[in-house]
Design a protein around this motif. Sequence first.
Motif, PDB file in Angstrom:
ATOM      1  N   GLY A 135       0.789  -1.223   0.000  1.00  0.00           N
ATOM      2  CA  GLY A 135       0.000   0.000   0.000  1.00  0.00           C
ATOM      3  C   GLY A 135       0.824   1.278   0.000  1.00  0.00           C
ATOM      4  N   GLN A 136       2.145   1.174   0.082  1.00  0.00           N
ATOM      5  CA  GLN A 136       2.996   2.363   0.072  1.00  0.00           C
ATOM      6  C   GLN A 136       3.373   2.734  -1.361  1.00  0.00           C
ATOM      7  N   LYS A 137       3.872   3.954  -1.515  1.00  0.00           N
ATOM      8  CA  LYS A 137       4.382   4.398  -2.816  1.00  0.00           C
ATOM      9  C   LYS A 137       5.690   3.665  -3.101  1.00  0.00           C
ATOM     10  N   PHE A 138       5.872   3.238  -4.333  1.00  0.00           N
ATOM     11  CA  PHE A 138       7.082   2.512  -4.725  1.00  0.00           C
ATOM     12  C   PHE A 138       8.307   3.396  -4.514  1.00  0.00           C
ATOM     13  N   ASP A 139       9.314   2.867  -3.838  1.00  0.00           N
ATOM     14  CA  ASP A 139      10.570   3.570  -3.579  1.00  0.00           C
ATOM     15  C   ASP A 139      11.703   2.673  -4.061  1.00  0.00           C
ATOM     16  N   PRO A 140      12.377   3.060  -5.150  1.00  0.00           N
ATOM     17  CA  PRO A 140      13.442   2.198  -5.698  1.00  0.00           C
ATOM     18  C   PRO A 140      14.621   1.999  -4.754  1.00  0.00           C
ATOM     19  N   ASN A 141      14.719   2.817  -3.710  1.00  0.00           N
ATOM     20  CA  ASN A 141      15.793   2.639  -2.735  1.00  0.00           C
ATOM     21  C   ASN A 141      15.530   1.453  -1.809  1.00  0.00           C
ATOM     22  N   PHE A 142      14.253   1.088  -1.628  1.00  0.00           N
ATOM     23  CA  PHE A 142      13.892   0.011  -0.713  1.00  0.00           C
ATOM     24  C   PHE A 142      13.138  -1.129  -1.387  1.00  0.00           C
ATOM     25  N   GLY A 157       1.978   3.588  -9.285  1.00  0.00           N
ATOM     26  CA  GLY A 157       3.214   3.605  -8.521  1.00  0.00           C
ATOM     27  C   GLY A 157       3.047   3.123  -7.091  1.00  0.00           C
ATOM     28  N   THR A 158       1.873   2.584  -6.749  1.00  0.00           N
ATOM     29  CA  THR A 158       1.631   2.067  -5.406  1.00  0.00           C
ATOM     30  C   THR A 158       1.951   0.577  -5.377  1.00  0.00           C
ATOM     31  N   VAL A 159       2.555   0.116  -4.305  1.00  0.00           N
ATOM     32  CA  VAL A 159       2.862  -1.305  -4.148  1.00  0.00           C
ATOM     33  C   VAL A 159       1.561  -2.025  -3.816  1.00  0.00           C
ATOM     34  N   VAL A 160       1.164  -2.976  -4.678  1.00  0.00           N
ATOM     35  CA  VAL A 160      -0.082  -3.704  -4.460  1.00  0.00           C
ATOM     36  C   VAL A 160       0.162  -5.163  -4.073  1.00  0.00           C
ATOM     37  N   GLN A 161       1.334  -5.687  -4.352  1.00  0.00           N
ATOM     38  CA  GLN A 161       1.660  -7.063  -3.980  1.00  0.00           C
ATOM     39  C   GLN A 161       3.112  -7.129  -3.512  1.00  0.00           C
ATOM     40  N   VAL A 162       3.354  -7.927  -2.489  1.00  0.00           N
ATOM     41  CA  VAL A 162       4.704  -8.137  -1.988  1.00  0.00           C
ATOM     42  C   VAL A 162       5.035  -9.611  -2.183  1.00  0.00           C
ATOM     43  N   MET A 163       5.999  -9.872  -3.070  1.00  0.00           N
ATOM     44  CA  MET A 163       6.396 -11.262  -3.338  1.00  0.00           C
ATOM     45  C   MET A 163       7.377 -11.758  -2.276  1.00  0.00           C
ATOM     46  N   GLN A 164       8.279 -10.879  -1.870  1.00  0.00           N
ATOM     47  CA  GLN A 164       9.277 -11.240  -0.865  1.00  0.00           C
ATOM     48  C   GLN A 164       9.550 -10.002  -0.015  1.00  0.00           C
ATOM     49  N   ALA A 165       9.497 -10.177   1.290  1.00  0.00           N
ATOM     50  CA  ALA A 165       9.706  -9.053   2.204  1.00  0.00           C
ATOM     51  C   ALA A 165      11.134  -8.528   2.089  1.00  0.00           C
ATOM     52  N   GLY A 166      11.275  -7.241   2.314  1.00  0.00           N
ATOM     53  CA  GLY A 166      12.601  -6.627   2.331  1.00  0.00           C
ATOM     54  C   GLY A 166      13.039  -6.381   3.763  1.00  0.00           C
ATOM     55  N   TYR A 167      14.340  -6.139   3.934  1.00  0.00           N
ATOM     56  CA  TYR A 167      14.886  -5.917   5.269  1.00  0.00           C
ATOM     57  C   TYR A 167      15.918  -4.801   5.205  1.00  0.00           C
ATOM     58  N   ARG A 175      18.172  -6.179   2.114  1.00  0.00           N
ATOM     59  CA  ARG A 175      17.602  -6.830   0.944  1.00  0.00           C
ATOM     60  C   ARG A 175      16.354  -6.050   0.550  1.00  0.00           C
ATOM     61  N   PRO A 176      16.243  -5.637  -0.733  1.00  0.00           N
ATOM     62  CA  PRO A 176      15.043  -4.895  -1.142  1.00  0.00           C
ATOM     63  C   PRO A 176      13.825  -5.819  -1.191  1.00  0.00           C
ATOM     64  N   ALA A 177      12.663  -5.244  -0.980  1.00  0.00           N
ATOM     65  CA  ALA A 177      11.418  -6.007  -1.082  1.00  0.00           C
ATOM     66  C   ALA A 177      11.093  -6.205  -2.561  1.00  0.00           C
ATOM     67  N   LEU A 178      10.703  -7.422  -2.926  1.00  0.00           N
ATOM     68  CA  LEU A 178      10.287  -7.722  -4.294  1.00  0.00           C
ATOM     69  C   LEU A 178       8.790  -7.482  -4.377  1.00  0.00           C
ATOM     70  N   ALA A 191       4.431  14.377  -2.763  1.00  0.00           N
ATOM     71  CA  ALA A 191       5.114  13.925  -1.546  1.00  0.00           C
ATOM     72  C   ALA A 191       4.694  14.746  -0.329  1.00  0.00           C
ATOM     73  N   ALA A 192       4.458  16.048  -0.481  1.00  0.00           N
ATOM     74  CA  ALA A 192       4.090  16.898   0.654  1.00  0.00           C
ATOM     75  C   ALA A 192       2.746  16.458   1.228  1.00  0.00           C
ATOM     76  N   ASN A 193       1.786  16.107   0.357  1.00  0.00           N
ATOM     77  CA  ASN A 193       0.490  15.663   0.830  1.00  0.00           C
ATOM     78  C   ASN A 193       0.562  14.329   1.542  1.00  0.00           C
ATOM     79  N   SER A 194       1.419  13.419   1.037  1.00  0.00           N
ATOM     80  CA  SER A 194       1.518  12.113   1.675  1.00  0.00           C
ATOM     81  C   SER A 194       2.168  12.227   3.038  1.00  0.00           C
ATOM     82  N   ASN A 195       3.071  13.200   3.225  1.00  0.00           N
ATOM     83  CA  ASN A 195       3.682  13.407   4.542  1.00  0.00           C
ATOM     84  C   ASN A 195       2.659  13.947   5.537  1.00  0.00           C
ATOM     85  N   GLU A 196       1.751  14.811   5.069  1.00  0.00           N
ATOM     86  CA  GLU A 196       0.736  15.351   5.955  1.00  0.00           C
ATOM     87  C   GLU A 196      -0.226  14.267   6.391  1.00  0.00           C
ATOM     88  N   ALA A 197      -0.512  13.314   5.496  1.00  0.00           N
ATOM     89  CA  ALA A 197      -1.433  12.239   5.818  1.00  0.00           C
ATOM     90  C   ALA A 197      -0.866  11.337   6.893  1.00  0.00           C
TER      91      ALA A 197
END
Length: 198
Positions: A135-142, A157-167, A175-178, A191-197
């Motif tokens: 449910g988070q916004k996709f972040d290529p760093n993680f 650009g929202t993550v809707v499925q997690v195949m493998q958890a990241g750490y 390890r990035p999340a797949l 980004a400013a609106n998502s931070n306020e939420a």
Amino acid sequence: MTDPTRQPEDTTGEPVVSKPYIMPDDPEPGSVELLQKEAAEARDRMLRTLAEMENLRKRTAKEVADSKLYGITGFARDVLDIADNLQRALDAVPAEARAAADPGLTALIEGVELTERSLLNALEKHGVKKLDPQGQKFDPNFHQAMYEVPDASVPAGTVVQVMQAGYTIGERVLRPALVGVAKGGAKAAPAANSNEAN
């Protein structure tokens, strides 16, 4: 007999005159400036050495802290495979089988869940944290996008499925999340609106 310590007398008749004695308080010409220059150079070298030692102390302290925090990185990566296998074992049992399971299977499932929780708690105790990007916004760093999912109900650009958890370990990605990422939906909020939420 003759005295060996006795100086030979001058045969010319004139007395021998030694060099005049210079008092230590009488400096030689230019020696004050020379001493001031040497003192300034010594002070400069001392200050530079002190600065180098302070920098070395700070670098060493940072390296020690990093080695304490990130020293278990290789071990943690190996243990993540065990955590993944425990999660796969739990996912292999269908929900219907869990509901209608006999007491032996239920105890096995609970034991595997308890082992997985215990392993994740031990990892977290040592600075390794699990990423749950659902449910988070996709972040290529993680996150590492594996595929796109057409889903108009969530912003693109929202993550809707997690195949493998990241750490993560400390501030670094262990390890990035797949993940599967939504495409075709509304544009993601700035980004400013998502931070306020949050």
